[in-house]
Design a protein around this motif. Structure first.
Motif, mmCIF file in Angstrom:
data_model
loop_
_atom_site.group_PDB
_atom_site.id
_atom_site.type_symbol
_atom_site.label_atom_id
_atom_site.label_comp_id
_atom_site.label_asym_id
_atom_site.label_seq_id
_atom_site.Cartn_x
_atom_site.Cartn_y
_atom_site.Cartn_z
ATOM 1 N N ARG A 53 0.729 -1.532 -0.072
ATOM 2 C CA ARG A 53 -0.071 0.574 0.140
ATOM 3 C C ARG A 53 1.169 1.430 0.267
ATOM 4 N NH1 ARG A 53 -1.441 2.443 4.447
ATOM 5 N NH2 ARG A 53 -0.859 0.462 6.312
ATOM 6 N N PHE A 54 1.842 1.458 0.997
ATOM 7 C CA PHE A 54 2.534 1.861 0.818
ATOM 8 C C PHE A 54 3.332 2.565 -0.439
ATOM 9 C CE2 PHE A 54 7.101 4.534 1.609
ATOM 10 C CZ PHE A 54 6.694 5.048 2.245
ATOM 11 N N ILE A 55 4.648 1.535 -1.027
ATOM 12 C CA ILE A 55 4.650 1.768 -2.448
ATOM 13 C C ILE A 55 4.012 2.445 -3.464
ATOM 14 C CG2 ILE A 55 5.863 0.389 -4.674
ATOM 15 C CD1 ILE A 55 6.959 -1.651 -2.192
ATOM 16 N N GLN A 56 2.225 1.797 -3.629
ATOM 17 C CA GLN A 56 1.000 2.095 -4.491
ATOM 18 C C GLN A 56 1.278 3.905 -4.183
ATOM 19 O OE1 GLN A 56 -1.696 -0.510 -4.042
ATOM 20 N NE2 GLN A 56 -0.433 -1.591 -5.009
ATOM 21 N N GLU A 57 1.218 4.145 -2.779
ATOM 22 C CA GLU A 57 0.500 5.334 -2.200
ATOM 23 C C GLU A 57 1.849 6.621 -3.077
ATOM 24 O OE1 GLU A 57 0.007 6.396 1.595
ATOM 25 O OE2 GLU A 57 -1.626 4.741 1.324
ATOM 26 N N LYS A 58 3.262 5.873 -2.660
ATOM 27 C CA LYS A 58 3.823 6.638 -3.190
ATOM 28 C C LYS A 58 4.798 6.914 -4.662
ATOM 29 C CE LYS A 58 7.647 8.107 -1.135
ATOM 30 N NZ LYS A 58 6.998 9.639 -0.358
ATOM 31 N N GLN A 59 3.730 5.555 -5.515
ATOM 32 C CA GLN A 59 3.638 5.851 -7.302
ATOM 33 C C GLN A 59 2.615 6.828 -7.848
ATOM 34 O OE1 GLN A 59 3.515 1.726 -8.151
ATOM 35 N NE2 GLN A 59 5.627 0.726 -7.929
ATOM 36 N N ALA A 60 1.901 6.944 -6.831
ATOM 37 C CA ALA A 60 0.615 7.168 -7.625
ATOM 38 C C ALA A 60 0.742 9.054 -6.854
ATOM 39 C CB ALA A 60 -0.853 7.217 -6.122
ATOM 40 N N ASN A 61 1.605 9.370 -6.115
ATOM 41 C CA ASN A 61 1.352 10.494 -5.819
ATOM 42 C C ASN A 61 2.930 11.348 -6.498
ATOM 43 O OD1 ASN A 61 0.595 11.266 -3.018
ATOM 44 N ND2 ASN A 61 1.859 10.215 -1.651
ATOM 45 N N ARG A 62 3.953 10.053 -6.675
ATOM 46 C CA ARG A 62 5.222 10.577 -7.999
ATOM 47 C C ARG A 62 4.144 11.413 -8.969
ATOM 48 N NH1 ARG A 62 9.155 5.902 -9.791
ATOM 49 N NH2 ARG A 62 9.922 6.627 -7.404
ATOM 50 N N THR A 63 3.261 10.515 -9.698
ATOM 51 C CA THR A 63 3.406 10.651 -11.154
ATOM 52 C C THR A 63 1.836 12.156 -11.017
ATOM 53 O OG1 THR A 63 0.727 9.653 -10.300
ATOM 54 C CG2 THR A 63 2.253 8.152 -11.666
ATOM 55 N N LEU A 64 1.448 12.627 -9.745
ATOM 56 C CA LEU A 64 0.830 13.811 -9.354
ATOM 57 C C LEU A 64 1.227 15.235 -8.779
ATOM 58 C CD1 LEU A 64 -1.896 12.393 -6.665
ATOM 59 C CD2 LEU A 64 -2.138 13.157 -9.423
ATOM 60 N N ARG A 65 3.154 14.954 -9.207
ATOM 61 C CA ARG A 65 3.643 15.642 -8.564
ATOM 62 C C ARG A 65 4.448 16.499 -9.480
ATOM 63 N NH1 ARG A 65 8.705 14.028 -4.779
ATOM 64 N NH2 ARG A 65 8.690 12.485 -6.570
ATOM 65 N N LYS A 66 4.455 17.507 -9.780
ATOM 66 C CA LYS A 66 5.334 18.749 -10.936
ATOM 67 C C LYS A 66 6.787 18.157 -10.480
ATOM 68 C CE LYS A 66 4.040 23.056 -11.702
ATOM 69 N NZ LYS A 66 3.599 24.122 -12.327
ATOM 70 N N PRO A 67 7.823 18.083 -11.405
ATOM 71 C CA PRO A 67 8.792 17.537 -11.488
ATOM 72 C C PRO A 67 9.541 18.685 -11.110
ATOM 73 C CG PRO A 67 8.188 17.242 -13.763
ATOM 74 C CD PRO A 67 6.963 17.746 -13.160
ATOM 75 N N ASN A 68 10.719 18.527 -10.075
ATOM 76 C CA ASN A 68 11.327 19.720 -9.642
ATOM 77 C C ASN A 68 11.791 20.425 -10.503
ATOM 78 O OD1 ASN A 68 10.835 18.413 -7.141
ATOM 79 N ND2 ASN A 68 13.123 17.465 -7.155
ATOM 80 N N TYR A 69 12.499 19.946 -11.505
ATOM 81 C CA TYR A 69 13.688 20.839 -12.669
ATOM 82 C C TYR A 69 11.633 21.502 -13.225
ATOM 83 C CZ TYR A 69 11.199 17.078 -16.109
ATOM 84 O OH TYR A 69 10.724 16.714 -16.601
ATOM 85 N N VAL A 70 10.330 21.235 -13.591
ATOM 86 C CA VAL A 70 9.542 22.381 -13.538
ATOM 87 C C VAL A 70 8.832 23.578 -12.563
ATOM 88 C CG1 VAL A 70 7.883 22.623 -14.871
ATOM 89 C CG2 VAL A 70 8.596 20.882 -14.957
ATOM 90 N N ARG A 71 10.073 24.979 -13.393
ATOM 91 C CA ARG A 71 9.226 25.970 -12.267
ATOM 92 C C ARG A 71 8.608 27.350 -13.032
ATOM 93 N NH1 ARG A 71 14.706 25.687 -9.294
ATOM 94 N NH2 ARG A 71 14.591 24.342 -7.771
ATOM 95 N N SER A 72 7.509 27.676 -12.600
ATOM 96 C CA SER A 72 6.805 29.044 -13.227
ATOM 97 C C SER A 72 7.847 29.811 -13.242
ATOM 98 C CB SER A 72 5.871 29.282 -12.637
ATOM 99 O OG SER A 72 5.583 29.711 -11.282
ATOM 100 N N ASN A 73 8.010 30.852 -14.540
ATOM 101 C CA ASN A 73 8.998 32.107 -14.140
ATOM 102 C C ASN A 73 8.472 32.847 -13.765
ATOM 103 O OD1 ASN A 73 10.410 34.346 -14.536
ATOM 104 N ND2 ASN A 73 11.271 33.751 -16.009
#
Length: 78
Positions: A53-73
């Protein structure tokens, strides 16, 4: 984390190795309710279902999260 889970229960050391985390981090995850340890004899163990369950939650959160390298200017918008 992509490896197949083959055990029914995991020790604290197993989880620390599986997720490459410290004891302190594992303790914080337990306090946050991510894992529910079960006392068996003199050791705490964690059920395979909780780990999955923990692994599935982490994978779901990974797909919803904006990558660190994408930042608004914000300066460019002014």
């Amino acid at each position: 984390m992509e490896q197949q889970l083959q055990k029914d229960t995991y020790t604290t050391k197993d989880l620390m190795n599986l997720f490459n985390i410290s004891y302190v981090t594992l303790y914080k995850l337990i306090k946050a309710g991510k894992f529910s340890p079960i006392l068996m004899g003199n050791k705490y163990v964690f059920l395979k279902e909780d780990v999955e369950r923990f692994i599935q939650e982490k994978q779901a959160n990974r797909t919803l999260r904006k990558p660190n390298y994408v930042r608004s200017n914000k300066k460019a918008a002014k």
